[in-house]
Design a protein around this motif. Structure first.
Motif, PDB file in Angstrom:
ATOM      1  N   CYS A 293     -66.782  52.808  -0.457  1.00 24.62           N
ATOM      2  CA  CYS A 293     -66.184  52.774  -1.785  1.00 24.62           C
ATOM      3  C   CYS A 293     -65.374  51.497  -1.893  1.00 24.62           C
ATOM      4  O   CYS A 293     -64.352  51.344  -1.217  1.00 24.62           O
ATOM      5  CB  CYS A 293     -65.303  54.005  -2.013  1.00 24.62           C
ATOM      6  SG  CYS A 293     -64.379  53.977  -3.564  1.00 24.62           S
ATOM      7  N   ALA A 294     -65.829  50.585  -2.731  1.00 24.32           N
ATOM      8  CA  ALA A 294     -65.207  49.276  -2.865  1.00 24.32           C
ATOM      9  C   ALA A 294     -64.473  49.141  -4.194  1.00 24.32           C
ATOM     10  O   ALA A 294     -65.029  49.431  -5.256  1.00 24.32           O
ATOM     11  CB  ALA A 294     -66.257  48.180  -2.739  1.00 24.32           C
ATOM     12  N   GLY A 295     -63.243  48.690  -4.120  1.00 26.71           N
ATOM     13  CA  GLY A 295     -62.473  48.419  -5.311  1.00 26.71           C
ATOM     14  C   GLY A 295     -62.726  47.008  -5.813  1.00 26.71           C
ATOM     15  O   GLY A 295     -62.931  46.084  -5.028  1.00 26.71           O
TER      16      GLY A 295
ATOM     17  N   ALA B  42     -58.704  44.251   3.594  1.00 28.92           N
ATOM     18  CA  ALA B  42     -59.154  42.925   3.185  1.00 28.92           C
ATOM     19  C   ALA B  42     -60.313  43.007   2.199  1.00 28.92           C
ATOM     20  O   ALA B  42     -60.514  42.101   1.388  1.00 28.92           O
ATOM     21  CB  ALA B  42     -59.554  42.100   4.396  1.00 28.92           C
ATOM     22  N   LYS B  43     -61.085  44.096   2.273  1.00 31.48           N
ATOM     23  CA  LYS B  43     -62.223  44.294   1.386  1.00 31.48           C
ATOM     24  C   LYS B  43     -61.951  45.322   0.292  1.00 31.48           C
ATOM     25  O   LYS B  43     -62.850  45.626  -0.488  1.00 31.48           O
ATOM     26  CB  LYS B  43     -63.447  44.730   2.189  1.00 31.48           C
ATOM     27  CG  LYS B  43     -63.929  43.712   3.205  1.00 31.48           C
ATOM     28  CD  LYS B  43     -65.149  44.215   3.956  1.00 31.48           C
ATOM     29  CE  LYS B  43     -65.648  43.193   4.958  1.00 31.48           C
ATOM     30  NZ  LYS B  43     -66.834  43.691   5.712  1.00 31.48           N
ATOM     31  N   ASN B  44     -60.731  45.850   0.236  1.00 29.92           N
ATOM     32  CA  ASN B  44     -60.381  46.905  -0.723  1.00 29.92           C
ATOM     33  C   ASN B  44     -61.389  48.044  -0.668  1.00 29.92           C
ATOM     34  O   ASN B  44     -61.834  48.564  -1.695  1.00 29.92           O
ATOM     35  CB  ASN B  44     -60.299  46.342  -2.146  1.00 29.92           C
ATOM     36  CG  ASN B  44     -59.114  45.422  -2.345  1.00 29.92           C
ATOM     37  OD1 ASN B  44     -58.048  45.631  -1.772  1.00 29.92           O
ATOM     38  ND2 ASN B  44     -59.289  44.398  -3.168  1.00 29.92           N
TER      39      ASN B  44
ATOM     40  N   SER C  96     -58.642  43.302 -10.898  1.00 29.48           N
ATOM     41  CA  SER C  96     -57.343  42.695 -10.617  1.00 29.48           C
ATOM     42  C   SER C  96     -56.468  43.653  -9.815  1.00 29.48           C
ATOM     43  O   SER C  96     -55.528  44.251 -10.340  1.00 29.48           O
ATOM     44  CB  SER C  96     -56.666  42.290 -11.922  1.00 29.48           C
ATOM     45  OG  SER C  96     -57.444  41.350 -12.638  1.00 29.48           O
ATOM     46  N   ILE C  97     -56.790  43.776  -8.533  1.00 26.76           N
ATOM     47  CA  ILE C  97     -56.076  44.684  -7.643  1.00 26.76           C
ATOM     48  C   ILE C  97     -54.975  43.934  -6.913  1.00 26.76           C
ATOM     49  O   ILE C  97     -55.239  42.951  -6.224  1.00 26.76           O
ATOM     50  CB  ILE C  97     -57.043  45.336  -6.647  1.00 26.76           C
ATOM     51  CG1 ILE C  97     -58.088  46.176  -7.382  1.00 26.76           C
ATOM     52  CG2 ILE C  97     -56.268  46.190  -5.651  1.00 26.76           C
ATOM     53  CD1 ILE C  97     -59.161  46.737  -6.486  1.00 26.76           C
ATOM     54  N   PHE C  98     -53.764  44.427  -7.060  1.00 30.44           N
ATOM     55  CA  PHE C  98     -52.635  43.856  -6.355  1.00 30.44           C
ATOM     56  C   PHE C  98     -52.502  44.459  -4.960  1.00 30.44           C
ATOM     57  O   PHE C  98     -52.259  43.750  -3.983  1.00 30.44           O
ATOM     58  CB  PHE C  98     -51.339  44.070  -7.158  1.00 30.44           C
ATOM     59  CG  PHE C  98     -50.109  43.551  -6.483  1.00 30.44           C
ATOM     60  CD1 PHE C  98     -49.797  42.202  -6.537  1.00 30.44           C
ATOM     61  CD2 PHE C  98     -49.250  44.397  -5.797  1.00 30.44           C
ATOM     62  CE1 PHE C  98     -48.666  41.702  -5.919  1.00 30.44           C
ATOM     63  CE2 PHE C  98     -48.114  43.915  -5.175  1.00 30.44           C
ATOM     64  CZ  PHE C  98     -47.819  42.561  -5.239  1.00 30.44           C
ATOM     65  N   ASN C  99     -52.670  45.759  -4.882  1.00 31.35           N
ATOM     66  CA  ASN C  99     -52.510  46.471  -3.621  1.00 31.35           C
ATOM     67  C   ASN C  99     -53.150  47.848  -3.768  1.00 31.35           C
ATOM     68  O   ASN C  99     -53.363  48.324  -4.878  1.00 31.35           O
ATOM     69  CB  ASN C  99     -51.034  46.604  -3.273  1.00 31.35           C
ATOM     70  CG  ASN C  99     -50.803  46.866  -1.793  1.00 31.35           C
ATOM     71  OD1 ASN C  99     -51.735  46.914  -1.004  1.00 31.35           O
ATOM     72  ND2 ASN C  99     -49.545  47.030  -1.416  1.00 31.35           N
TER      73      ASN C  99
END
Length: 124
Positions: free
Chosen positions: A22-24, A74-76, A27-30
């Motif tokens: 499952c990849a996010g 690192a890959k969200n 605009s992901i901050f954290n």
């Protein structure tokens, strides 16, 4: 703008293995806690496994010892390694995450985000 996309589902024989991802994106901050849920036909969605930002994990009794949840910040991305699969594991699997997003006029805030689901079918 922010979404989670599951992959890796499919058809597998009982006793086999499958690895879900499952990849996010966006605009992901954290990303704080992440988890996997599943829903079988005629049943309510249930929690399968969770993993915190500190890599602490929890599992449903039905999958304990067979499934492993992990994450790659690192890959969200969050993963679910499923071994010794049983027909009872057949369901649509959904990932979930508390995603921190940047809001220009405010700062950042956390959102609960769900993936679209991926189907896992385990044959006898």
């Amino acid at each position: 703008q922010v979404q989670l996309v599951e992959s890796g589902g499919g058809l597998v024989q009982a006793g086999g293995s499958l690895r879900l991802s499952c990849a996010g994106s966006g605009s992901i901050f954290n990303i704080d806690a992440m988890g996997w849920y599943r829903q079988a036909p005629g049943k309510q969605r249930e929690l399968v496994a969770t993993i915190t930002s500190g890599f602490s994990t929890k599992y449903a009794d039905s999958v304990k010892g067979r499934f492993t949840i992990s994450r790659d910040n690192a890959k969200n991305t969050v993963y679910l390694q499923m071994n010794s699969l049983k027909p009872e594991d057949t369901a649509v699997y959904y990932c979930n995450a508390n995603v921190g997003v940047l809001v220009p006029s405010t700062g950042y805030r956390y959102l609960e985000v769900w993936g679209q689901g991926t189907l896992v079918t385990v044959s006898s």
